[in-house]
Design an enzyme around this catalytic site. Structure first.
Site, PDB file in Angstrom:
ATOM      1  N   LYS A  13       0.819  -1.211   0.000  1.00 18.97           N
ATOM      2  CA  LYS A  13       0.000   0.000   0.000  1.00 18.97           C
ATOM      3  C   LYS A  13       0.855   1.265   0.000  1.00 18.97           C
ATOM      4  CE  LYS A  13      -2.621   0.493   3.638  1.00 18.97           C
ATOM      5  NZ  LYS A  13      -2.391   1.751   4.388  1.00 18.97           N
ATOM      6  N   ARG A  88     -10.750   3.691   9.911  1.00 20.91           N
ATOM      7  CA  ARG A  88     -10.470   2.288  10.243  1.00 20.91           C
ATOM      8  C   ARG A  88     -11.713   1.564  10.754  1.00 20.91           C
ATOM      9  NH1 ARG A  88      -5.032   0.889  10.555  1.00 20.91           N
ATOM     10  NH2 ARG A  88      -3.548   2.615  10.560  1.00 20.91           N
ATOM     11  N   ARG A 127      11.685 -10.627   6.046  1.00 21.49           N
ATOM     12  CA  ARG A 127      12.521  -9.501   6.457  1.00 21.49           C
ATOM     13  C   ARG A 127      13.551  -9.937   7.493  1.00 21.49           C
ATOM     14  NH1 ARG A 127       9.793  -3.984   8.479  1.00 21.49           N
ATOM     15  NH2 ARG A 127       8.784  -5.444   9.922  1.00 21.49           N
ATOM     16  N   ARG A 159      12.701 -10.214  13.497  1.00 16.92           N
ATOM     17  CA  ARG A 159      11.931  -9.626  14.593  1.00 16.92           C
ATOM     18  C   ARG A 159      10.773 -10.544  14.970  1.00 16.92           C
ATOM     19  NH1 ARG A 159      10.539  -3.475  13.076  1.00 16.92           N
ATOM     20  NH2 ARG A 159       8.680  -4.622  12.455  1.00 16.92           N
ATOM     21  N   ARG A 170      -1.673 -10.612  13.110  1.00 19.18           N
ATOM     22  CA  ARG A 170      -1.838  -9.238  12.627  1.00 19.18           C
ATOM     23  C   ARG A 170      -2.851  -9.186  11.489  1.00 19.18           C
ATOM     24  NH1 ARG A 170       4.041  -7.657  11.030  1.00 19.18           N
ATOM     25  NH2 ARG A 170       3.012  -5.854  10.078  1.00 19.18           N
TER      26      ARG A 170
END
Length: 220
Positions: A13, A88, A127, A159, A170
């Site tokens: 996005k 949201r 990542r 992470r 998430r």
């Protein structure tokens, strides 16, 4: 043209928002940027927002709505804007509708960038970070030597929130929060879903086609 941009973590996005901003010369408005700007400038709204954030609390809707209203009243929004990260929730969407109605504006298009969960997990879980601040990706920006930072030769790590289990959580939270919003704008017949699994340039071409359709409607 007034646009709302939706999309889960990892959908690209941010990349598309930058392209839309540059191509259409639209101000890119995100709640995060607005909060930072007001806090840095020590405005009355910023001071109020900081008081909540410093206590680890969410900034209440009433204050966010005031911040959004203030931002949309700026001259650079006269010819259009792109909202990212707001609304949201349905109450926020209703509040935005009231703000726009008062100023004689409306949302022209809601772009929902959609990507399969498995693809999102693959993107986000790839990542790798280094203590020096460098960032890599096992698929798109891999280090010269596996698990070793190109910059400082330190050991790369993943992470906790980039691990598949955390990412899945998430995404579930995002879907639970955003699906009602998708339905809300779908009923208004201004929602368009964009396939975010394609190449970056292909996604942007699809976005341009959608926005051209709405632009033609406005000029009729």
């Amino acid at each position: 043209m007034n646009i709302i941009l939706l999309g889960p973590p990892g959908a690209g996005k941010g990349t598309q928002a930058k392209k839309i901003q540059e191509y259409y010369s639209l101000p890119h408005i995100s709640t995060g940027d607005i909060l930072r700007e007001n806090i840095n400038n020590n405005t009355g709204l910023g001071i109020k927002a900081k008081s909540y954030m410093s206590r680890g609390e969410l900034v209440p809707d009433e204050l966010l709505i005031t911040l959004i209203k203030d931002r949309l009243s700026k001259k650079d929004c006269d010819e259009g804007f792109m909202l990212d990260g707001y609304p949201r929730t349905i109450p926020q969407a209703d509040a935005l509708q009231m703000i726009l109605t008062e100023s004689g504006k409306k949302i022209d298009a809601v772009l929902n960038i959609s990507v399969d969960d498995n693809e999102l997990i693959k993107r986000l879980s790839g990542r790798r970070m280094c203590k020096c601040g460098a960032s890599f990706h096992v698929l798109f920006n891999s280090p010269e030597k596996e698990d070793v930072c190109d910059a400082c030769k330190g050991k790369l790590y993943q992470r906790e929130d980039d691990k598949p289990e955390a990412i899945s959580n998430r995404l579930n939270v995002y879907k639970k929060q955003t699906q009602p919003l998708i339905d809300y704008y779908d009923k208004k017949k201004i929602l368009r879903t964009i396939d975010g699994s394609k190449d970056i340039s292909q996604i942007f071409e699809e976005i341009k086609k959608v926005l051209e359709e709405y632009d033609k409607k406005d000029t009729k």
